[in-house]
Motif scaffolding. Structure first.
Motif, mmCIF file in Angstrom:
data_model
loop_
_atom_site.group_PDB
_atom_site.id
_atom_site.type_symbol
_atom_site.label_atom_id
_atom_site.label_comp_id
_atom_site.label_asym_id
_atom_site.label_seq_id
_atom_site.Cartn_x
_atom_site.Cartn_y
_atom_site.Cartn_z
ATOM 1 N N ILE A 130 5.358 4.218 5.324
ATOM 2 C CA ILE A 130 5.029 5.081 4.180
ATOM 3 C C ILE A 130 5.804 6.385 4.275
ATOM 4 N N ALA A 131 5.710 7.031 5.441
ATOM 5 C CA ALA A 131 6.354 8.331 5.632
ATOM 6 C C ALA A 131 7.862 8.224 5.453
ATOM 7 N N ASN A 132 8.471 7.237 6.069
ATOM 8 C CA ASN A 132 9.926 7.133 6.036
ATOM 9 C C ASN A 132 10.450 6.809 4.636
ATOM 10 N N LEU A 133 9.739 5.948 3.901
ATOM 11 C CA LEU A 133 10.174 5.624 2.545
ATOM 12 C C LEU A 133 10.059 6.846 1.631
ATOM 13 N N LEU A 134 8.943 7.555 1.716
ATOM 14 C CA LEU A 134 8.762 8.743 0.882
ATOM 15 C C LEU A 134 9.757 9.848 1.248
ATOM 16 N N LYS A 135 10.074 9.963 2.528
ATOM 17 C CA LYS A 135 11.061 10.973 2.950
ATOM 18 C C LYS A 135 12.441 10.660 2.384
ATOM 19 N N ASN A 137 -4.955 -6.757 -2.388
ATOM 20 C CA ASN A 137 -5.155 -5.935 -3.588
ATOM 21 C C ASN A 137 -5.046 -4.455 -3.255
ATOM 22 N N MET A 138 -5.555 -4.087 -2.099
ATOM 23 C CA MET A 138 -5.480 -2.695 -1.651
ATOM 24 C C MET A 138 -4.025 -2.258 -1.494
ATOM 25 N N ALA A 139 -3.225 -3.082 -0.822
ATOM 26 C CA ALA A 139 -1.815 -2.755 -0.635
ATOM 27 C C ALA A 139 -1.081 -2.724 -1.968
ATOM 28 N N ALA A 140 -1.428 -3.654 -2.877
ATOM 29 C CA ALA A 140 -0.774 -3.704 -4.185
ATOM 30 C C ALA A 140 -1.092 -2.463 -5.010
ATOM 31 N N ALA A 141 -2.352 -2.005 -4.938
ATOM 32 C CA ALA A 141 -2.756 -0.822 -5.711
ATOM 33 C C ALA A 141 -2.068 0.438 -5.194
ATOM 34 N N TYR A 142 -2.134 0.664 -3.877
ATOM 35 C CA TYR A 142 -1.498 1.850 -3.307
ATOM 36 C C TYR A 142 0.024 1.768 -3.436
ATOM 37 N N GLY A 147 11.901 -5.735 -8.457
ATOM 38 C CA GLY A 147 11.287 -6.434 -7.336
ATOM 39 C C GLY A 147 11.506 -5.801 -5.980
ATOM 40 N N ALA A 148 12.744 -5.421 -5.676
ATOM 41 C CA ALA A 148 13.056 -4.924 -4.329
ATOM 42 C C ALA A 148 12.283 -3.655 -4.013
ATOM 43 N N LEU A 149 12.332 -2.658 -4.910
ATOM 44 C CA LEU A 149 11.664 -1.384 -4.642
ATOM 45 C C LEU A 149 10.152 -1.540 -4.657
ATOM 46 N N LEU A 150 9.612 -2.273 -5.633
ATOM 47 C CA LEU A 150 8.162 -2.455 -5.714
ATOM 48 C C LEU A 150 7.647 -3.202 -4.490
ATOM 49 N N THR A 151 8.361 -4.229 -4.076
ATOM 50 C CA THR A 151 7.967 -4.979 -2.883
ATOM 51 C C THR A 151 8.034 -4.103 -1.645
ATOM 52 N N THR A 152 9.055 -3.253 -1.572
ATOM 53 C CA THR A 152 9.186 -2.340 -0.429
ATOM 54 C C THR A 152 8.013 -1.373 -0.363
ATOM 55 N N CYS A 153 7.589 -0.855 -1.511
ATOM 56 C CA CYS A 153 6.447 0.067 -1.568
ATOM 57 C C CYS A 153 5.168 -0.637 -1.109
ATOM 58 N N ILE A 154 4.935 -1.842 -1.624
ATOM 59 C CA ILE A 154 3.731 -2.588 -1.255
ATOM 60 C C ILE A 154 3.759 -2.959 0.230
ATOM 61 N N ASP A 155 4.943 -3.354 0.711
ATOM 62 C CA ASP A 155 5.090 -3.724 2.121
ATOM 63 C C ASP A 155 4.841 -2.515 3.029
ATOM 64 N N ALA A 156 5.339 -1.344 2.613
ATOM 65 C CA ALA A 156 5.118 -0.127 3.409
ATOM 66 C C ALA A 156 3.629 0.208 3.504
ATOM 67 N N MET A 157 2.921 0.072 2.371
ATOM 68 C CA MET A 157 1.474 0.324 2.383
ATOM 69 C C MET A 157 0.756 -0.705 3.249
ATOM 70 N N SER A 158 1.176 -1.962 3.145
ATOM 71 C CA SER A 158 0.529 -3.017 3.921
ATOM 72 C C SER A 158 0.696 -2.798 5.427
ATOM 73 N N LYS A 159 1.897 -2.436 5.840
ATOM 74 C CA LYS A 159 2.160 -2.219 7.264
ATOM 75 C C LYS A 159 1.452 -0.982 7.803
ATOM 76 N N SER A 160 1.359 0.066 6.971
ATOM 77 C CA SER A 160 0.851 1.349 7.450
ATOM 78 C C SER A 160 -0.667 1.464 7.347
ATOM 79 N N LEU A 161 -1.262 0.856 6.314
ATOM 80 C CA LEU A 161 -2.689 1.060 6.077
ATOM 81 C C LEU A 161 -3.539 -0.156 6.387
ATOM 82 N N VAL A 162 -3.062 -1.333 6.001
ATOM 83 C CA VAL A 162 -3.894 -2.521 6.096
ATOM 84 C C VAL A 162 -3.892 -3.110 7.494
ATOM 85 N N SER A 163 -2.697 -3.134 8.098
ATOM 86 C CA SER A 163 -2.586 -3.762 9.420
ATOM 87 C C SER A 163 -3.283 -2.963 10.500
#
Length: 504
Positions: free
Chosen positions: A78-83, A340-345, A488-504
């Motif tokens: 999350i941090a690295n993508l937003l930076k 759903n949580m990762a998709a929303a965030y 697709g690429a950017l949206l998937t990257t955002c969802i993946d970043a949330m999934s790795k940082s918050l859900v896992s």
């Protein structure tokens, strides 16, 4: 005597350390440069951004989550993508602003290159906010950013309107900081910690003082709402956006929104995630009021900077929708689902990025139309732009379509991602309400398009702008369409970043 404080791992914070050294060095170098060589400061600032991007890209590629400085700092996807998008936003802002700032004496005399240096220090504060894992470090980053932005708004000391805007921003900003600090102190009193992970564990265990915790949550949400500029904490947005020099307005309305979104995620989705049902209701009220007041009030504006300010309020309402749709459990909705949580965030993050990219182009074009002694701030100043410059009229049309959520622009996908997350929670009425207000908001965006293409030009003079600004403006417009057609690429990257940082 043994050292009880182990040396922290500095590698995750290399970007911040590099930026701090670079900004200080640029400030010293600028002292010895004549006004004719101010371009050196500009180029050094861009080089500093590139250096930061290299360090952050390496961390982002690793995909790892690393804590350091006694868990006060976190480097995660999350941090690295937003930076990375923060560097992009600040860099594009500096490119768009160079000629504008030069024409208005913001880079000459006693001011020198402070515009660039203070912008870098503001970005340093944003980076600390994005990577903050402790309420104290988040607040320190917030104040570094805020104090820098206060100074930037007041940079033109001989300009009465800018000075007034700076005073309003400073006073209301201090009030919001007080709200946030008071809320932090109450949460500390209820949980006994400022560390977000510890706060989450204490709340989950049920040992925290619930009443004090809820009061603290109210003040924290109020402080966050001010930084995002949502109703009813929006009073500063239109006045400051209009009163500040347009270059500074873009520094206010661009990258800081990424940092503000980051601390909303850190504080609410991480530290206070077990109080989700409480802050979900607060965000729901903030979202609905922002969508209503932002879109309805923007219709009455004739100053395009003020119109875009109210547009920002409405856009942040959509971000609130994405955040409330990702809570741990939704009252009356289906059972919580981590995907759903990762998709929303992730959708909310994608929305913020979309907003920032579109805002860069919108205010950049306002600066392109401006010239020495003339501010292109009124809607009438865009009359007949299609005849003066068909290409940049096309670019502005793309930007307005994106803000309105018209396909194939990027904004349509962003709105769809957020609305899809809201519908998934079962709150269909909320999605319908958001669509209705978006349709109302489309009016004032399409009005800009109508003025550019169908009204007679009040000024037929050719548009004069530096080559780098023209190229970047073209890339900006093309990117909005490209990311709308292939999201697709950017949206998937955002969802993946949330999934790795918050859900896992």
């Amino acid at each position: 005597m043994t050292n009880t404080f182990p040396t922290p791992n500095l590698i995750p914070a290399y970007a911040e350390i590099f930026l701090m050294i670079a900004a200080s060095a640029i400030l010293l170098i600028d002292m010895f440069l004549s006004e004719a060589k101010r371009a050196v400061t500009y180029r050094l600032a861009l080089m500093a951004l590139i250096g930061c991007a290299v360090f952050t890209a390496i961390d982002f590629a690793s995909g790892a989550t690393v804590y350091t400085f006694n868990n006060m700092y976190v480097s995660d996807p999350i941090a690295n993508l937003l930076k990375l998008f923060t560097y992009l936003a600040v860099g594009v802002t500096l490119i768009y602003s160079r000629q504008y700032a030069t024409d208005r004496g913001m880079l000459s005399g006693n001011l020198g290159g402070e515009f660039y240096v203070i912008a870098l220090f503001a970005m340093l504060g944003q980076m600390i906010m994005i990577s903050g894992n402790n309420m104290l470090s988040i607040y320190l980053g917030l104040e570094l950013m805020s104090l820098s932005l206060y100074a930037l708004v007041a940079l033109r000391r001989d300009h009465a309107i800018a000075t007034e805007a700076a005073m309003k921003y400073f006073i209301l900003g201090a009030l919001a900081s007080g709200f946030l600090l008071y809320g932090i102190s109450m949460i500390y009193g209820a949980t006994g910690s400022l560390d977000l992970s510890d706060i989450a564990r204490v709340i989950e265990s049920g040992t925290a003082n619930t009443n004090v915790l809820k009061f603290g949550l109210v003040f924290v949400v109020a402080g966050l709402a001010f930084k995002l500029g949502v109703v009813p904490f929006h009073m500063w947005v239109p006045d400051v956006y209009q009163g500040a020099p347009t270059a500074v307005t873009l520094l206010l309305g661009g990258a800081p929104k990424l940092a503000a979104f980051a601390i909303v995620v850190r504080l609410l989705a991480e530290g206070l995630r077990h109080m989700a049902l409480d802050w979900q209701l607060m965000l729901m009220v903030l979202a609905v009021m922002s969508l209503a007041i932002g879109n309805l009030t923007a219709i009455a504006q004739t100053n395009i900077k003020r119109m875009l300010a109210y547009s920002t309020i409405a856009q942040m309402g959509f971000v609130m929708l994405g955040m409330l749709a990702g809570v741990v459990a939704v009252a009356g909705g289906p059972p919580h689902n981590e995907s759903n949580m990762a998709a929303a965030y992730g959708g909310a993050m994608y929305y913020v990025i979309t907003y920032v990219l579109t805002t860069l182009g919108s205010f950049g074009l306002i600066m392109m139309l401006a010239r020495s002694g003339f501010e292109a701030e009124e809607l009438s100043d865009f009359k007949g732009l299609a005849k003066r410059s068909p290409w940049f009229a096309v670019v502005m049309t793309i930007l307005m379509f994106s803000l309105a959520g018209v396909p194939p622009a990027m904004g349509f996908i962003a709105k769809f991602a957020v609305l899809d997350a809201v519908v998934t929670t079962g709150q269909i009425w909320l999605a319908v309400l958001a669509v209705m207000f978006s349709l109302i908001g489309a009016f004032y965006y399409l009005r800009v398009v109508k003025v550019m293409w169908f009204d007679e030009a009040s000024d037929a003079s050719p548009i004069v702008a530096p080559l780098d600004m023209r190229v970047m403006m073209s890339i900006n417009g093309i990117a909005i369409v490209g990311l709308g057609l292939w999201p697709g690429a950017l949206l998937t990257t955002c969802i993946d970043a949330m999934s790795k940082s918050l859900v896992s």
